[in-house]
Motif scaffolding. Structure first.
Motif, short mmCIF file in Angstrom:
data_model
loop_
_atom_site.label_atom_id
_atom_site.label_comp_id
_atom_site.label_asym_id
_atom_site.label_seq_id
_atom_site.Cartn_x
_atom_site.Cartn_y
_atom_site.Cartn_z
N ALA A 399 20.20 20.05 2.14
CA ALA A 399 18.86 19.19 2.61
C ALA A 399 20.09 17.85 2.30
O ALA A 399 19.32 17.27 0.73
N LEU A 400 20.26 16.84 2.67
CA LEU A 400 20.62 15.25 2.91
C LEU A 400 21.06 14.56 3.93
O LEU A 400 21.48 14.78 5.22
N GLY A 401 21.46 13.02 3.51
CA GLY A 401 21.92 12.34 4.76
C GLY A 401 20.33 11.65 5.14
O GLY A 401 20.91 11.17 5.82
N GLN A 412 9.35 16.84 2.97
CA GLN A 412 9.80 17.51 4.32
C GLN A 412 10.77 18.47 4.61
O GLN A 412 10.87 19.60 4.72
N ALA A 413 11.55 18.11 4.51
CA ALA A 413 13.37 18.43 3.93
C ALA A 413 13.33 19.38 3.25
O ALA A 413 13.80 20.49 3.52
N GLY A 414 13.32 19.19 1.71
CA GLY A 414 12.47 20.33 1.03
C GLY A 414 11.46 21.46 1.62
O GLY A 414 12.56 22.43 1.34
N ARG A 415 10.90 21.29 2.11
CA ARG A 415 9.97 22.36 2.72
C ARG A 415 10.63 22.91 3.64
O ARG A 415 10.63 24.70 4.17
N ARG A 416 11.59 21.91 5.15
CA ARG A 416 12.26 22.97 5.91
C ARG A 416 13.90 23.64 5.23
O ARG A 416 13.72 24.94 5.88
N MET A 417 14.39 23.14 3.89
CA MET A 417 14.79 23.80 3.38
C MET A 417 14.63 25.62 2.69
O MET A 417 15.19 26.19 2.86
N ALA A 418 12.86 25.17 2.32
CA ALA A 418 12.24 26.74 2.02
C ALA A 418 12.38 27.64 2.72
O ALA A 418 12.21 29.04 2.95
N GLU A 419 11.89 27.31 4.80
CA GLU A 419 11.73 27.98 5.41
C GLU A 419 12.81 28.49 5.97
O GLU A 419 12.72 29.61 6.18
#
Ligand SMILES: Cc1cc2nc3c(=O)[nH]c(=O)nc-3n(C[C@H](O)[C@H](O)[C@H](O)COP(=O)(O)OP(=O)(O)OC[C@H]3O[C@@H](n4cnc5c(N)ncnc54)[C@H](O)[C@@H]3O)c2cc1C
Length: 464
Positions: A399-401, A412-419
């Motif tokens: 998750a980056l950029g 939210q990026a951390g949450r989406r990566m967890a999903e």
């Protein structure tokens, strides 16, 4: 209950390397101290962490990088999927951008406007992206509800830095209202100066209802404590210096031991470097951003600048300035910086910020600058972030950029990566979730191009 093992100060960190450059330096360093930011100086003592990796171990999920993204990923893995992650950090916890930013949480990710989303993907996908960014802001607000990070809510003032730019803002405001049903307020020059701040650059502004200023390091410390309370472990001074994959197991080599992981989440932002993992080589461009903080303004100076607002502010320059009045009445202002790490401490980059501070607020001519620092922002080649699994055969995710807009979106990026890690990504249809970071055909020449572009942007922002 997590056992307290060690907290970073006991490790005597090495001095912070001012010349660090992700395109040149092989890795992010090992146990480096923080950059000398206002945030680090005023955050108070760091909470406990789990000390460096001291032995080989087997883990379910290893998260590389302990900035907002890595810590948020660990929080949501535990909270929403019952997975206890092991977070590995090269230096001190949140040593990268998450301890160096402007603390501006805005309703944005990447660097494109809503009109540019429509041009690129059409109205339907653009609307779905807008829903995602609104949901992201709610995720962020939910996460900080019980974190003492000095939130300054109220909105975001997007200031036209000259009359020509106001025309663009008016057009964008119409798109926001008509296509996205997002209620922004258009302000003329007088309204900005009378009701918010007497910014002499301002030719008008858009006021967005979403926008919160936070204390960057108190936020990071809050995420750290929350992740550990939920069962994650966070290991500073544990850089990944080698990575092999055999039969689906990832062998992450740190100076203190090998971490064998079934899945790996990369959350290394602008500090990812070129060699950590093949999927990231030349897939993002690290760009320096720098920031200064003045001494506290006197009541006379505040009145002279009519500095009524503590809301977060940015301007319409491509090489934009971001600024705000902090809760203790200091002014922070930041913008782009040097091209290379070797040139980062060149005083002319500091002077650029001081000159703009004086232009915007003439009563602050000569005010003492108490803090100055810089950091590497992760910009993707198409200006949009990615939360991706680059190869479906490998349990590796990144998750980056965020393009300098990660304070809010990293949650939210951390949450989406967890999903994705938990196998719950069936609704990840947006292009930022379903495609990898694009490469660049002329990767070795990007810095040359950046020099040319900076001159062009300056001409376009200030003269043409
Ligand atoms: C001066 C400045 C001002 C900014 N202002 C704002 C702002 O006002 N608003 C906004 O939204 N965004 C802002 N940003 C951007 C924002 O700070 C970032 O988008 C966000 O912090 C990214 O968080 P992250 O966790 O993805 O990465 P980072 O916080 O950079 O964390 C990455 C971590 O990974 C670690 N790491 C790297 N490689 C390895 C390895 N091999 N092994 C172990 N660990 C490793 C690094 O040491 C680092 O601590 C700013 C950035 C800068 C530099």
């Amino acid at each position: 209950m997590v056992t307290k093992m060690m907290s970073t100060p006991a490790l005597q960190p090495k001095p912070y390397d001012t010349t660090h450059d992700p395109l040149v330096t092989p890795g992010p360093g090992h146990n480096q101290d923080y950059a000398p930011t206002y945030w680090v100086a005023t955050a108070g003592p760091p909470p406990a962490d789990d000390g460096p990796i001291m032995r080989d171990m087997d883990v379910d999920v290893a998260v590389i990088g302990s900035g907002y993204t890595g810590l948020a990923c660990a929080i949501f893995l535990a909270q929403e999927h019952g997975i206890s992650a092991t977070v590995l950090e090269a230096n001190r916890v949140s040593w990268g951008c998450s301890s160096r930013n402007g603390g501006q949480a805005q309703i944005a990710f990447g660097r494109l406007t809503r009109s540019q989303w429509i041009e690129r993907w059409g109205v339907d996908i653009a609307r779905a992206m807008h829903d995602e960014v609104c949901e992201a802001f709610a995720t962020f607000e939910g996460l900080i509800r019980d974190i003492d990070c000095e939130p300054q809510p109220g909105g975001h003032l997007y200031v036209a830095h000259r009359p020509k730019a106001m025309k663009r803002l008016e057009a964008e405001a119409a798109v926001l209202r008509d296509v996205f049903n997002y209620k922004v307020e258009l302000l003329d020059r007088e309204a900005v100066r009378r009701n918010y701040v007497d910014d002499r650059d301002a030719a008008g502004a858009i006021h967005e209802p979403h926008g919160t200023g936070v204390h960057a390091v108190k936020l990071a410390y809050g995420y750290l404590s929350k992740a550990r309370r939920l069962g994650a472990t966070v290991h500073p001074a544990s850089p990944i210096v080698g990575w092999e994959t055999r039969n689906g197991t990832h062998f992450l080599r740190t100076p203190g031991g090998i971490v064998r992981a079934r899945a790996v989440a990369i959350a290394t932002g602008g500090y990812s470097g070129q060699t950590l993992h093949a999927s990231l080589r030349n897939r993002y461009f690290p760009i320096l951003s720098n920031s200064i903080v003045t001494r506290p303004l006197t009541s006379g100076e505040k009145a002279a600048c009519n500095f009524l607002t503590n809301e977060v502010i940015t301007d319409t320059r491509t090489l934009r300035f971001y600024y705000r009045k902090l809760p203790d009445d200091r002014v922070q202002i930041g913008s782009r910086s040097a091209i290379t790490g070797a040139d980062a401490d060149n005083p002319r980059h500091l002077q650029l910020l001081i000159d703009r501070l004086h232009c915007k607020f003439p009563p602050l001519q000569g005010i003492d600058i108490d803090y100055s620092w810089w950091g590497w922002v992760d910009v993707s080649h198409d200006m949009m972030p990615r939360i991706a699994q680059p190869d479906a055969r490998e349990r590796v995710f990144y998750a980056l950029g965020y393009g300098g807009n990660g304070v809010m979106y990293a949650a939210q990026a951390g949450r989406r990566m967890a999903e994705k890690i938990a196998g719950k990504a069936d609704r990840h249809e947006l292009p930022i979730f379903s495609s990898p970071l694009p490469g660049h055909p002329l990767a070795p020449f990007r810095r040359l191009g950046q020099r040319v572009l900076y001159h062009w942007y300056h001409l376009r922002d200030e003269i043409l």
